[in-house]
Enzyme design. Structure first.
Site, PDB file in Angstrom:
ATOM      1  N   HIS A 128      56.958  33.411  57.953  1.00 48.89           N
ATOM      2  CA  HIS A 128      58.187  32.255  57.931  1.00 48.89           C
ATOM      3  C   HIS A 128      59.063  32.646  57.822  1.00 48.89           C
ATOM      4  CE1 HIS A 128      59.574  27.881  56.988  1.00 48.89           C
ATOM      5  NE2 HIS A 128      58.050  27.679  57.614  1.00 48.89           N
ATOM      6  N   ASP A 205      53.635  34.950  49.489  1.00 45.91           N
ATOM      7  CA  ASP A 205      53.907  32.565  49.916  1.00 45.91           C
ATOM      8  C   ASP A 205      52.807  32.818  50.459  1.00 45.91           C
ATOM      9  OD1 ASP A 205      54.894  30.606  51.326  1.00 45.91           O
ATOM     10  OD2 ASP A 205      55.864  31.758  53.231  1.00 45.91           O
ATOM     11  N   GLN A 208      50.469  28.261  52.902  1.00 45.10           N
ATOM     12  CA  GLN A 208      49.250  28.067  53.431  1.00 45.10           C
ATOM     13  C   GLN A 208      48.329  28.291  52.849  1.00 45.10           C
ATOM     14  OE1 GLN A 208      49.997  26.139  55.984  1.00 45.10           O
ATOM     15  NE2 GLN A 208      52.095  26.153  56.198  1.00 45.10           N
ATOM     16  N   LYS A 231      52.367  20.567  51.323  1.00 44.59           N
ATOM     17  CA  LYS A 231      51.332  20.743  51.927  1.00 44.59           C
ATOM     18  C   LYS A 231      50.299  20.847  51.470  1.00 44.59           C
ATOM     19  CE  LYS A 231      54.166  24.247  54.209  1.00 44.59           C
ATOM     20  NZ  LYS A 231      54.506  23.346  56.490  1.00 44.59           N
ATOM     21  N   CYS A 374      58.817  28.033  62.605  1.00 45.82           N
ATOM     22  CA  CYS A 374      59.999  28.724  61.848  1.00 45.82           C
ATOM     23  C   CYS A 374      58.656  30.335  62.300  1.00 45.82           C
ATOM     24  CB  CYS A 374      59.651  28.288  60.611  1.00 45.82           C
ATOM     25  SG  CYS A 374      60.496  26.796  60.701  1.00 45.82           S
TER      26      CYS A 374
END
Length: 420
Positions: A128, A205, A208, A231, A374
């Site tokens: 991203h 990261d 997700q 999220k 992104c």
């Protein structure tokens, strides 16, 4: 968990999310844009409202009752985050506005202080922009070099190529846990182990993965991990950074101001202990408290249960997408039981533009994403300008997937008629 049990889960939680019960363009809303942001349950909305109606005061700074109650709730949410990801200490959790700010914190505090010309930062081609642009800034300022892990034939993390990139020059590996475009689940524990053999640090990261998978930062052995509240059923404007205690202690403050100080003089200042050293100014108090409520909500359901249900939905989604002529999904195919990838599908359909698909689906009440998500460099690498993306969460159902597929078929047929 059987499908009947899974269906019961979705039915049980549906009414917890008021936004899902509305109509859009005269049709019942089918919300399939969860990778962009999740919806918020009543428990989270109530936490926001309760703070402002009963406890609204600044934290840490007041001796009065409202300030004390606000501080307890705010710091209590930090404890919940630490437990949710199995951090060794609550002081390893730093509140940020979002994951982007958390990555920038590490980039500017650790990166600018530790990287030298010729040092190497390893990223992946699927990152991203939030986990790419900050490291471009750092590389430009320090002379460090960016290197990129490529994709396998199945569009997954190429672990063998990654190992070939590692050397004594490698100082940092920063990698997404779950790709928001490819849906692949990267082997972060193994990535950390390989990187640490060379003395490199690793940032994960988890934007997700935190909403969908059980996380254990001690088992993964990452040096930093970032996530964004919006999220994972929490409000926007709140996220967090996890960092190993010794690393955070050694890092200089990212921003200056109130809250992050111990003593201030005209010519110098001393800094607060962790975690407050990195939390300058009045924080997003209500949002942090609501993030704690979101974690309570997810934990009450059970992350294992959420993950198992989403695997079933993923298997069904991909089975149905195979009915659409000329549709190509990005990333690896799931196994028969839906395991092996995230509960999302980014795809292209012949010459039909993703934005056109999204626009017409919206007219039918179906919300999906379109664009580059992104991940512009990844889309260029795959030689596509954009893709459509349907992303699921535990409140979605097979019936909603059926509506999506039926409307997608009709939309594709419409555009094929125009283009033919």
């Amino acid at each position: 968990m059987t499908f009947t049990q899974a269906k019961t889960l979705a039915a049980t939680v549906h009414n917890d999310f008021p936004v899902l019960s509305q109509e859009v363009n005269g049709k019942p809303l089918v919300y399939l844009d969860n990778a962009a942001t999740s919806q918020k349950p009543i428990a989270v909305l109530n936490a926001l409202r309760y703070y402002y109606e009963h406890d609204n005061a600044n934290v840490h700074r007041g001796a009065h009752t409202l300030s004390s109650r606000a501080t307890d709730a705010y710091e209590g949410a930090r404890d919940k985050i630490a437990a949710f990801i199995h951090a060794a200490s609550r002081n390893e959790i730093i509140y940020t506005r979002n994951a982007s700010e958390a990555i920038n914190l590490v980039a500017y505090s650790w990166g600018m202080s530790n990287l030298q010309p010729g040092d190497e930062i390893i990223l992946t081609v699927m990152e991203h922009h939030s986990n790419l642009v900050p490291w471009q800034f750092v590389a430009q300022k320090t002379g460090a070099v960016l290197k990129f892990v490529q994709l396998t034939d199945t569009q997954e993390f190429d672990f063998e190529q990654f190992k070939s990139l590692l050397s004594d020059k490698t100082k940092l590996v920063s990698v997404v846990h779950v790709s928001n475009t490819l849906g692949c689940i990267n082997p972060v524990k193994e990535i950390c182990a390989e990187a640490h053999r060379y003395g490199a640090k690793v940032l994960i990261d988890a934007c997700q993965s935190a909403p969908h998978l059980p996380l254990d930062v001690q088992d993964i052995d990452c040096d930093w991990l970032v996530a964004s509240g919006h999220k994972m059923c929490a409000p926007t404007g709140i996220g967090f950074l996890y960092g190993k205690l010794d690393l955070l202690n050694a890092m200089p403050p990212f921003m200056g101001g109130g809250e992050m100080i111990a003593d201030v003089f005209f010519d110098h200042s001393t800094y607060a202990e962790l975690p407050h050293k990195f939390e300058a100014g009045t924080p997003a108090i209500a949002e942090a408290i609501a993030l704690g409520a979101a974690i309570d909500y997810l934990s009450a359901i059970g992350m294992d249960k959420i993950h198992a249900y989403e695997e079933e939905l993923t298997a069904y989604l991909f089975q149905q997408l195979e009915q659409i002529p000329n549709l190509q999904t990005l990333g690896p195919k799931p196994k028969a039981d839906g395991s092996g990838r995230a509960a999302l599908a980014a795809f292209t359909v012949g010459d039909v533009h993703a934005n056109d698909l999204s626009t017409l689906l919206d007219q039918a009440g179906v919300a999906i994403r379109s664009g580059h998500h992104c991940t512009q460099p990844l889309h260029r690498l795959l030689n596509i300008s954009s893709s459509a993306r349907a992303s699921l969460y535990f409140y979605n159902t097979r019936e909603e997937i059926d509506v999506f597929i039926a409307e997608l078929k009709e939309t594709v047929e419409f555009f094929n008629g125009i283009l033919s």
